[in-house]
Scaffold this active site. Structure first.
Site, PDB file in Angstrom:
ATOM      1  N   GLU B  64       0.813  -1.214   0.000  1.00 19.25           N
ATOM      2  CA  GLU B  64       0.000   0.000   0.000  1.00 19.25           C
ATOM      3  C   GLU B  64       0.850   1.269   0.000  1.00 19.25           C
ATOM      4  O   GLU B  64       0.510   2.257  -0.664  1.00 19.25           O
ATOM      5  CB  GLU B  64      -0.952   0.011   1.206  1.00 19.25           C
ATOM      6  N   PHE B  89      -5.981   0.656   6.001  1.00 27.74           N
ATOM      7  CA  PHE B  89      -4.739   0.628   5.211  1.00 27.74           C
ATOM      8  C   PHE B  89      -4.644   1.858   4.314  1.00 27.74           C
ATOM      9  O   PHE B  89      -3.549   2.322   3.996  1.00 27.74           O
ATOM     10  CB  PHE B  89      -4.670  -0.663   4.384  1.00 27.74           C
ATOM     11  N   ARG B 173     -18.438  -1.280   1.141  1.00 27.89           N
ATOM     12  CA  ARG B 173     -18.357  -1.865  -0.201  1.00 27.89           C
ATOM     13  C   ARG B 173     -19.716  -2.411  -0.637  1.00 27.89           C
ATOM     14  O   ARG B 173     -19.997  -2.528  -1.818  1.00 27.89           O
ATOM     15  CB  ARG B 173     -17.334  -3.015  -0.220  1.00 27.89           C
TER      16      ARG B 173
END
Lengths: 284, 319
Positions: B64, B89, B173
């Protein structure tokens, strides 16, 4: 390389080294060791390799340099000043409030600086993005990424290297400045580095190792790297921290040097005088 | 101009699909937009973008920090990158990269941090972020948003694609209940008054907007007139709206799917305190705890972030 060009680059290197010494001496302190180890590389890049236009620093179709070991800002500023990006008087403003030349490079402040660095490791990924961007735009240009050997303690470097090698991003040429020392001492004592050439080759880089003060060797290695289209390219520069000035090469703690004692002051003044003499002779 | 949906029970398109389809659509006409992924393409639906525009889709692997740096480098070359990973993240893990290679270096990076707060569900405490808004608010120049539904999220993504700088949107999501009617438009930095009311002011954002509207309905039925503001832009916060709508209210609650430290509640508290507004006020969010595993519904109850919990807070303030 013909003799005329070599002389020209040697003269440029001397001027860059003089600028570094003068600006740090003027400032009274600064990152001397890791700046001096990059003098010859900067001379080759700015005197020979880079497709750039100091009059138009934002020209889109240009090569870019990312100095990921951002604390070596003084040597980059010196090279940029010698190449005509800004007046040499700016060099004496290093770290002044409001200066265009902060200790660590800032792309919003300094003409010719394409990426802000200083938080070690981060320049590696930025160089990947720049090189990718050059390819996406169909530009046949290079991104020259310069990392320090101490900086390789940072995990982000290896994430970026894996990307560069895995995707064969061959327009991003990686230089490792192996000057063998970092702030707290020798790299072998801080975090044993093993063999950079073997490591980079294991990652998939076409890796060359050259003496970091050998202008001809550096230039030849860059040409070889440019010619290799089959894999990513890395050049390990075998350098000396404080390179080119014996006193500072031998100074035990030379990462950041203060000019607050007689020995350091004397050595700086002598180095400046010697470099000036060499330059005057060459120019005559 | 926005319009509320006619049926708040109906769910819209899954939000990750909304983000990725919108990015793919924007890329059809804007060749500067690029998408970077860190090996969550199937989880985030960014494989939609990969399929539509493989030449501007960058798979970075599980790295990341590298992804953020690569995005910064692409920005240096004039591109407008979008990146996705799970909320913790996308913010906590890569904060210094976003801060220095991104914001400080005046680069453009659009960040979708998914599954904030209780919406993390079975990924659990290691994947939970209750502090992403606090972190992103503290980053100079960053724009911080929390999307209420699919309609608003699509608008936010399209807006981000036009802008320069660091922009953060947090959203589930999965599919969430509709708040807005299709075609609604918004203004970054401006909150939306969803229901008028004279007794209580609820300022909320993100998926909890639906729960706040449920709570307001019940409070109205009990004779407590409740105003709900969707403060989808948490930074810059809409001070003027807070100051105008707080007038005459007997209680103010900031209701958020985030820690009470540093998020929407803190932003509202700062506005109230600095303007000498003395009103019964409560930050209703995660009470300085770590996340844990469970279904999203269970977690919402566990962290006391349901409409019923909000009603209890409101009534407590009115006592």
């Amino acid at each position: 390389m013909d003799k005329v060009e070599l002389k020209k680059l040697e003269l440029l290197a001397a001027k860059i080294r003089l600028d570094v010494m003068e600006l740090l001496y003027h400032r009274g302190y600064g990152h001397l060791g890791g700046s001096l180890s990059l003098v010859e590389l900067m001379a080759v890049l700015y005197g020979k390799c880079l497709h750039v236009d100091p009059a138009d620093p934002q020209m889109d179709d240009r090569d870019m340099v990312v100095l990921s070991k951002g604390h070596a800002g003084p040597v980059w500023y010196s090279a940029l000043a010698e190449r005509g990006y800004f007046p040499k008087e700016w060099l004496m403003t290093l770290n002044d409030g409001g200066t265009n030349l902060p200790s660590h490079p800032d792309r919003t402040k300094t003409p010719g600086v394409d990426m802000t660095t200083g938080s070690l490791g981060q320049g590696t990924s930025a160089a990947v993005g720049i090189a990718l961007g050059q390819k996406m735009k169909g530009q046949n240009r290079y991104t020259y990424l310069i990392v320090g050997d101490g900086e390789l303690n940072e995990g982000q470097c290896w994430e970026a290297f894996q990307f560069i090698a895995g995707k064969k991003l061959n327009n991003c040429i990686v230089f490792i400045d192996e000057n063998k020392r970092q702030l707290d001492g020798y790299t072998k004592d801080i975090l044993y580095p093993f063999d950079y050439v073997a490591k980079m080759e294991a990652f998939g880089f076409h890796t060359q190792k050259v003496k970091g003060d050998d202008i001809e060797a550096i230039a030849a290695a860059i040409e070889k790297a440019q010619a290799n289209k089959d894999s990513a390219n890395c050049i390990v520069l075998d350098t000396i921290k404080g390179q080119g000035i014996k006193y500072f090469e031998e100074l035990v703690s030379n990462h950041s040097v203060k000019f607050n004692n007689e020995a350091n002051i004397k050595a700086a003044e002598e180095a400046i005088a010697n470099l000036k003499e060499f330059i005057a002779k060459e120019e005559a | 101009m926005f319009k509320l949906t006619e049926d708040r029970k109906v769910k819209g398109t899954p939000l990750a699909k909304v983000v990725m389809q919108t990015i793919a659509d924007v890329m059809d006409t804007d060749e500067k937009v690029v998408m970077l992924e860190a090996d969550l393409g199937s989880a985030s639906s960014s494989n939609i973008v990969e399929k539509a525009h493989p030449e501007r889709y960058v798979q970075c692997g599980i790295a990341e920090a590298d992804m953020v740096g690569i995005a910064a480098g692409l920005s240096v070359k004039g591109f407008k990158p979008f990146i996705h990973t799970f909320g913790p993240f996308a913010t906590r893990r890569v904060y210094d990269q976003l801060y220095l290679s991104g914001a400080y270096a005046h680069n453009t990076i659009n960040v979708y941090g998914s599954d904030p707060g209780f919406t993390v569900g079975p990924n659990g405490g290691t994947h939970t972020t209750w502090e992403d808004v606090a972190l992103m608010r503290a980053m100079p120049t960053a724009v911080v948003t929390d999307a209420a539904d699919a309609v608003q999220l699509e608008w936010i993504v399209r807006e981000f694609a036009k802008m320069e700088g660091i922009h953060y949107v947090r959203a589930n999501r999965k599919d969430v209940r509709n708040v807005y009617a299709p075609g609604s438009t918004f203004e970054l930095g401006k909150g939306n008054v969803l229901t008028e009311g004279k007794d209580v002011l609820i300022i909320t954002a993100g998926q909890l907007v639906s729960d706040a509207l449920d709570a307001a309905e019940q409070l109205e039925a009990e004779g407590i007139s409740t105003e709900v503001i969707d403060m989808f832009t948490i930074k810059p916060i809409d001070k003027e709206l807070i100051l105008s709508e707080v007038k005459g209210k007997k209680a103010v609650v900031a209701f958020e799917n985030h820690s009470i430290i540093g998020g929407l509640g803190s932003a509202v508290a700062e506005v109230l305190a600095e303007n000498c507004i003395a009103v019964p006020f409560k930050r209703h969010g995660c009470m300085d705890q770590f996340g844990q595993v469970g279904t999203p519904d269970w977690l919402q109850k566990e962290f006391k972030l349901t409409a019923a919990d909000l009603i209890e807070t409101v009534k407590g303030l009115l006592k």
